[in-house]
Scaffold this motif. Structure first.
Motif, PDB file in Angstrom:
ATOM      1  N   PHE A 241       4.477   7.437   0.859  1.00 20.56           N
ATOM      2  CA  PHE A 241       3.142   7.760   1.347  1.00 20.56           C
ATOM      3  C   PHE A 241       2.344   6.485   1.596  1.00 20.56           C
ATOM      4  O   PHE A 241       2.475   5.511   0.860  1.00 20.56           O
ATOM      5  CB  PHE A 241       2.382   8.613   0.321  1.00 20.56           C
ATOM      6  N   LEU A 242       1.525   6.532   2.607  1.00 21.82           N
ATOM      7  CA  LEU A 242       0.546   5.485   2.878  1.00 21.82           C
ATOM      8  C   LEU A 242      -0.798   6.176   2.933  1.00 21.82           C
ATOM      9  O   LEU A 242      -1.072   6.963   3.849  1.00 21.82           O
ATOM     10  CB  LEU A 242       0.839   4.766   4.197  1.00 21.82           C
ATOM     11  N   GLU A 243      -1.613   5.947   1.900  1.00 23.76           N
ATOM     12  CA  GLU A 243      -2.937   6.573   1.803  1.00 23.76           C
ATOM     13  C   GLU A 243      -2.870   8.082   2.013  1.00 23.76           C
ATOM     14  O   GLU A 243      -3.486   8.632   2.912  1.00 23.76           O
ATOM     15  CB  GLU A 243      -3.897   5.935   2.796  1.00 23.76           C
TER      16      GLU A 243
ATOM     17  N   ARG B 112       0.810  -1.221   0.000  1.00 23.89           N
ATOM     18  CA  ARG B 112       0.000   0.000   0.000  1.00 23.89           C
ATOM     19  C   ARG B 112       0.846   1.276   0.000  1.00 23.89           C
ATOM     20  O   ARG B 112       0.312   2.371  -0.092  1.00 23.89           O
ATOM     21  CB  ARG B 112      -0.932  -0.010   1.207  1.00 23.89           C
ATOM     22  N   VAL B 113       2.166   1.137   0.095  1.00 26.47           N
ATOM     23  CA  VAL B 113       3.052   2.301   0.129  1.00 26.47           C
ATOM     24  C   VAL B 113       3.346   2.760  -1.299  1.00 26.47           C
ATOM     25  O   VAL B 113       3.630   1.961  -2.178  1.00 26.47           O
ATOM     26  CB  VAL B 113       4.369   1.971   0.871  1.00 26.47           C
ATOM     27  N   VAL B 114       3.268   4.081  -1.507  1.00 23.89           N
ATOM     28  CA  VAL B 114       3.518   4.691  -2.806  1.00 23.89           C
ATOM     29  C   VAL B 114       4.694   5.646  -2.664  1.00 23.89           C
ATOM     30  O   VAL B 114       4.800   6.366  -1.670  1.00 23.89           O
ATOM     31  CB  VAL B 114       2.268   5.470  -3.288  1.00 23.89           C
ATOM     32  N   GLY B 115       5.579   5.661  -3.656  1.00 18.11           N
ATOM     33  CA  GLY B 115       6.714   6.573  -3.647  1.00 18.11           C
ATOM     34  C   GLY B 115       6.599   7.598  -4.757  1.00 18.11           C
ATOM     35  O   GLY B 115       6.169   7.283  -5.855  1.00 18.11           O
TER      36      GLY B 115
ATOM     37  N   ILE C  27       4.984   9.145   5.114  1.00 17.51           N
ATOM     38  CA  ILE C  27       5.511   8.258   6.166  1.00 17.51           C
ATOM     39  C   ILE C  27       7.029   8.202   6.168  1.00 17.51           C
ATOM     40  O   ILE C  27       7.619   7.538   7.018  1.00 17.51           O
ATOM     41  CB  ILE C  27       4.934   6.835   6.040  1.00 17.51           C
ATOM     42  N   GLY C  28       7.698   8.880   5.230  1.00 16.89           N
ATOM     43  CA  GLY C  28       9.156   8.869   5.223  1.00 16.89           C
ATOM     44  C   GLY C  28       9.701   9.178   3.850  1.00 16.89           C
ATOM     45  O   GLY C  28       8.988   9.632   2.958  1.00 16.89           O
TER      46      GLY C  28
END
Length: 79
Positions: A26-28, A13-16, A32-33
């Protein structure tokens, strides 16, 4: 009742997003980092994609004059 910490795999679910020489994670829609990239960054992309100056481009085929009308008509107005 007790609360317990648990670790959940969210990898799928993590998008870069590539920005300023780093990949923001990003998570939704929540940041997040990030992953910092070096000057020797090497990007491998699929056939129709290209990386240039920290941007990613897709090669596509487009219509040059999408609103052009067919104009090869006879004298009677038939096209």
């Amino acid at each position: 009742m007790t609360l317990k910490q648990q670790k959940i795999d969210v990898t799928d679910r993590v998008v870069g997003k590539l920005k300023n020489g780093q990949i923001e994670l990003f998570l939704e829609n929540t940041s997040i980092g990030k992953i910092k990239l070096s000057d020797q960054m090497q990007v491998e992309l699929d056939h129709h994609f290209e990386a240039e100056q920290q941007k990613i481009y897709q090669h596509v085929t487009v219509t040059e004059q999408p609103n052009a009308k067919y104009t090869d008509c006879d004298e009677g107005g038939w096209c």
